[in-house]
Design an enzyme around this catalytic site. Structure first.
Site, PDB file in Angstrom:
ATOM      1  N   CYS A  13       0.834  -1.197   0.000  1.00  0.00           N
ATOM      2  CA  CYS A  13       0.000   0.000   0.000  1.00  0.00           C
ATOM      3  C   CYS A  13       0.874   1.255   0.000  1.00  0.00           C
ATOM      4  CB  CYS A  13      -0.993  -0.038   1.159  1.00  0.00           C
ATOM      5  SG  CYS A  13      -2.357   1.160   0.975  1.00  0.00           S
ATOM      6  N   HIS A  54      -3.653  -5.025  -0.329  1.00  0.00           N
ATOM      7  CA  HIS A  54      -3.147  -5.551   0.940  1.00  0.00           C
ATOM      8  C   HIS A  54      -3.120  -7.076   0.887  1.00  0.00           C
ATOM      9  CE1 HIS A  54      -3.109  -1.886   3.505  1.00  0.00           C
ATOM     10  NE2 HIS A  54      -3.997  -1.464   2.620  1.00  0.00           N
ATOM     11  N   GLU A  76      -2.139  -9.079   3.114  1.00  0.00           N
ATOM     12  CA  GLU A  76      -2.527  -9.630   4.420  1.00  0.00           C
ATOM     13  C   GLU A  76      -4.035  -9.659   4.609  1.00  0.00           C
ATOM     14  OE1 GLU A  76      -2.333  -5.182   5.186  1.00  0.00           O
ATOM     15  OE2 GLU A  76      -1.344  -6.645   3.895  1.00  0.00           O
TER      16      GLU A  76
END
Length: 216
Positions: A88, A196, A198
């Protein structure tokens, strides 16, 4: 093998660490995951991850506020060529400059500017928040074995700005949100995702596992 996720006061550090821990288990990698701002930890690490959430300038100022961190990043990522992943705003900081509110100098690792998203239609809201597929522009080891394209896995985005690289060869993947946006860049030992990993479920875990195996 050790991996450092840089803690400079920005980024979803807990989620990133947990995602890397799961990717390590799932891929059978023996990786020590460290969340730290200590330059000595970066020197010991074999891989470096820079997350980031919020404004470009705030994130850059956070890095500059940690004594020795910016210099050690340059030393370890550029001079020592350790595998690096920016996430990001961590990806955006790789650019020449950010144009959020005013002009802010970036790391200059990927030539280009970080610009505001300008959709072609007002029906597309900014910030861009949600799930999108990726359009792969060239092969890259971090996307190996991941279904990409309209029928492929989705990635999770939350951003109002995106990196516009000066060299199209640095673009690995794009996405659409009323405009064509850079989703992933890479060059040599550098890689960055606007989305992202994650938070991107299967796509993200596979990408992180690929990063743990990546030998640029």
């Amino acid at each position: 093998m050790s991996l450092v996720i840089i803690d400079y006061g920005s980024g979803n550090l807990h989620s990133a660490a947990k995602a890397f821990e799961r990717a390590s288990r799932d891929s059978g990698s023996d990786v020590r995951i460290v969340v730290s701002s200590d330059p000595q930890e970066l020197r010991r690490a074999e891989r470096i991850v820079l997350p980031g959430v919020g404004a470009f300038r705030d994130c850059r100022d956070g890095i500059m506020a940690v004594p020795g961190l910016r210099e050690t990043l340059q030393e370890q990522v550029i001079a020592q060529a350790k595998p690096f992943l920016g996430i990001c705003v961590g990806m955006q900081l790789m650019a020449t400059r950010g144009l959020e509110h005013d002009e802010t100098e970036g790391f200059g690792w990927i030539a280009g500017d970080v610009k505001m998203i300008k959709p072609r239609s007002s029906s597309f809201k900014v910030p861009h928040m949600g799930w999108n597929t990726l359009e792969q522009r060239r092969p890259h080891p971090l996307l190996d074995g991941i279904p990409i394209g309209e029928s492929g896995f989705h990635a999770y985005f939350v951003h109002s700005y995106h990196l516009d690289p000066a060299d199209a060869a640095d673009v690995v993947a794009l996405t659409e949100h009323g405009a064509t946006l850079t989703a992933m860049v890479a060059r040599a030992n550098l890689a960055g995702t606007q989305f992202h990993p994650e938070k991107s479920q299967t796509l993200g875990l596979r990408l992180l596992a690929n990063f743990l195996r990546w030998r640029p």
